[in-house]
Design a protein around this motif. Structure first.
Motif, mmCIF file in Angstrom:
data_model
loop_
_atom_site.group_PDB
_atom_site.id
_atom_site.type_symbol
_atom_site.label_atom_id
_atom_site.label_comp_id
_atom_site.label_asym_id
_atom_site.label_seq_id
_atom_site.Cartn_x
_atom_site.Cartn_y
_atom_site.Cartn_z
ATOM 1 N N VAL A 81 -12.742 76.804 41.729
ATOM 2 C CA VAL A 81 -11.279 76.677 41.797
ATOM 3 C C VAL A 81 -10.537 77.192 40.974
ATOM 4 N N ARG A 82 -9.416 77.968 41.243
ATOM 5 C CA ARG A 82 -8.588 78.769 40.143
ATOM 6 C C ARG A 82 -7.202 78.384 40.135
ATOM 7 N N LEU A 83 -6.743 78.024 38.898
ATOM 8 C CA LEU A 83 -5.172 77.689 38.942
ATOM 9 C C LEU A 83 -4.527 78.745 38.507
ATOM 10 N N ALA A 84 -3.167 79.073 39.215
ATOM 11 C CA ALA A 84 -2.435 80.029 38.761
ATOM 12 C C ALA A 84 -1.169 79.226 37.991
ATOM 13 N N LEU A 85 -0.993 78.958 36.715
ATOM 14 C CA LEU A 85 -0.063 78.584 35.802
ATOM 15 C C LEU A 85 1.075 79.501 35.618
ATOM 16 N N ARG A 86 2.335 78.844 35.820
ATOM 17 C CA ARG A 86 3.362 79.445 35.217
ATOM 18 C C ARG A 86 4.395 78.510 34.443
ATOM 19 N N HIS A 87 4.806 78.999 33.342
ATOM 20 C CA HIS A 87 5.404 78.243 32.143
ATOM 21 C C HIS A 87 4.539 77.021 31.779
ATOM 22 N N PHE A 88 3.336 77.238 31.784
ATOM 23 C CA PHE A 88 2.402 76.237 31.401
ATOM 24 C C PHE A 88 1.158 76.766 30.697
ATOM 25 N N ARG A 89 0.658 76.222 29.574
ATOM 26 C CA ARG A 89 -0.540 76.541 29.026
ATOM 27 C C ARG A 89 -1.392 75.337 28.774
ATOM 28 N N CYS A 90 -2.557 75.390 28.937
ATOM 29 C CA CYS A 90 -3.542 74.311 28.783
ATOM 30 C C CYS A 90 -3.688 74.129 27.280
ATOM 31 N N SER A 91 -3.723 72.812 26.877
ATOM 32 C CA SER A 91 -3.735 72.590 25.278
ATOM 33 C C SER A 91 -5.399 72.587 25.113
ATOM 34 N N ALA A 92 -5.614 72.977 23.722
ATOM 35 C CA ALA A 92 -7.077 72.838 23.550
ATOM 36 C C ALA A 92 -7.579 71.430 23.591
ATOM 37 N N PRO A 93 -8.932 71.234 23.352
ATOM 38 C CA PRO A 93 -9.527 69.670 23.378
ATOM 39 C C PRO A 93 -8.965 69.301 21.829
ATOM 40 N N GLY A 94 -8.666 68.066 21.879
ATOM 41 C CA GLY A 94 -8.365 67.256 20.552
ATOM 42 C C GLY A 94 -6.937 67.491 20.055
ATOM 43 N N THR A 95 -6.209 68.061 21.117
ATOM 44 C CA THR A 95 -4.606 68.129 20.902
ATOM 45 C C THR A 95 -3.913 66.793 20.651
ATOM 46 N N ARG A 96 -3.017 66.775 19.890
ATOM 47 C CA ARG A 96 -2.317 65.679 19.436
ATOM 48 C C ARG A 96 -1.623 64.840 20.709
ATOM 49 N N LEU A 118 -9.051 69.635 33.466
ATOM 50 C CA LEU A 118 -9.093 70.750 33.136
ATOM 51 C C LEU A 118 -8.279 71.284 32.164
ATOM 52 N N ARG A 119 -8.962 72.021 31.112
ATOM 53 C CA ARG A 119 -8.202 72.438 29.753
ATOM 54 C C ARG A 119 -8.340 73.939 30.168
ATOM 55 N N THR A 120 -8.812 74.737 31.212
ATOM 56 C CA THR A 120 -8.840 76.144 31.532
ATOM 57 C C THR A 120 -8.568 75.975 32.961
ATOM 58 N N PRO A 121 -8.079 77.328 33.476
ATOM 59 C CA PRO A 121 -7.554 77.362 34.765
ATOM 60 C C PRO A 121 -8.630 77.766 35.974
ATOM 61 N N ALA A 122 -10.013 77.629 35.279
ATOM 62 C CA ALA A 122 -11.077 77.647 36.438
ATOM 63 C C ALA A 122 -12.059 76.620 36.227
ATOM 64 N N TYR A 123 -12.703 76.399 37.441
ATOM 65 C CA TYR A 123 -13.382 75.100 37.350
ATOM 66 C C TYR A 123 -14.435 75.276 38.627
ATOM 67 N N HIS A 124 -15.617 74.973 38.370
ATOM 68 C CA HIS A 124 -16.471 74.878 39.661
ATOM 69 C C HIS A 124 -16.860 73.432 40.281
ATOM 70 N N LEU A 125 -16.504 73.399 41.451
ATOM 71 C CA LEU A 125 -16.621 72.269 42.284
ATOM 72 C C LEU A 125 -18.096 72.284 42.909
ATOM 73 N N ALA A 126 -18.682 71.012 42.544
ATOM 74 C CA ALA A 126 -20.049 70.764 43.256
ATOM 75 C C ALA A 126 -19.975 70.645 44.650
ATOM 76 N N ALA A 127 -20.964 71.354 45.681
ATOM 77 C CA ALA A 127 -20.833 71.200 46.841
ATOM 78 C C ALA A 127 -20.692 69.868 47.339
ATOM 79 N N GLY A 128 -21.431 68.690 46.635
ATOM 80 C CA GLY A 128 -21.578 67.338 47.217
ATOM 81 C C GLY A 128 -20.273 66.799 47.201
ATOM 82 N N LEU A 129 -19.243 67.174 46.398
ATOM 83 C CA LEU A 129 -17.871 66.668 46.512
ATOM 84 C C LEU A 129 -17.191 66.983 47.672
ATOM 85 N N VAL A 130 -17.432 67.931 48.478
ATOM 86 C CA VAL A 130 -16.935 68.543 49.601
ATOM 87 C C VAL A 130 -17.800 68.793 50.951
#
Length: 185
Positions: A81-96, A118-130
């Protein structure tokens, strides 16, 4: 120079003005309270909620966060899974936990069920979930305070439909599913 009541008054007033000016500058720069300054309000928190019960945070369409989701099969199994983000940035873990314009995280859903934050634009989705069948993969954008970014009363999200057949699940790679960037539906 003698310190009579006529010279003490103006000097005291001057000292107060200097201290107040310094305090105002320190507050504006975050120095007055150990480097933490409450951010100015971002958008308007609505009474409306998404299906998970989180309030929507309405922002104007212009420069609003946008997301598009692309789902492709992984040769080793599962889905990328890949996210294309516009006008948006993922915050780091522990962000206030406070809303900041164009910042936060994405929640990933499969058929309406939460799968990941997700705090990054990429994720691996396990086959069992789909497994075999048609599935909706949705990415929704949230502010760090847990509110849902929204435009015109609708969450900022994107959904890709994927269909997995029995043969595709065993041998072939199904085509990628992609949706375009969207803000609030």
């Amino acid at each position: 120079m003698s310190w009579n009541k006529w010279t003490r008054g103006p000097l005291a007033a001057l000292a107060v003005c200097v201290l107040l000016s310094f305090g105002a500058v320190a507050c504006a720069t975050g120095e007055a309270h150990g480097g933490t300054v409450a951010p100015s309000p971002v958008g308007k928190v609505l009474d409306n909620t998404d299906e998970t019960g989180r309030n929507l945070r309405e922002v104007p369409r212009k420069n609003a966060p946008e997301v598009a989701v692309e789902v492709t099969p992984d040769a080793a199994g599962g889905w990328d899974v890949r996210l294309a983000l516009r006008h948006f940035r993922c915050s780091a873990p522990g962000t206030r936990p406070a809303a900041a314009i164009g910042r936060g995280l994405a929640h990933l859903y499969v058929d309406g069920r939460p799968v990941a934050r997700l705090r990054t634009p990429a994720y691996h989705l396990a086959a069992g979930l789909v497994p075999q069948g048609t599935h909706q993969i949705t990415a929704r954008l949230y502010a760090d305070d847990g509110t849902v970014w929204a435009v015109r009363g609708k969450p900022v999200e994107s959904t890709a439909d994927i269909t997995v057949s029995d043969a595709e699940a065993d041998t072939a790679e199904p085509p990628a599913a992609t949706t375009s960037l969207g803000a609030g539906g």
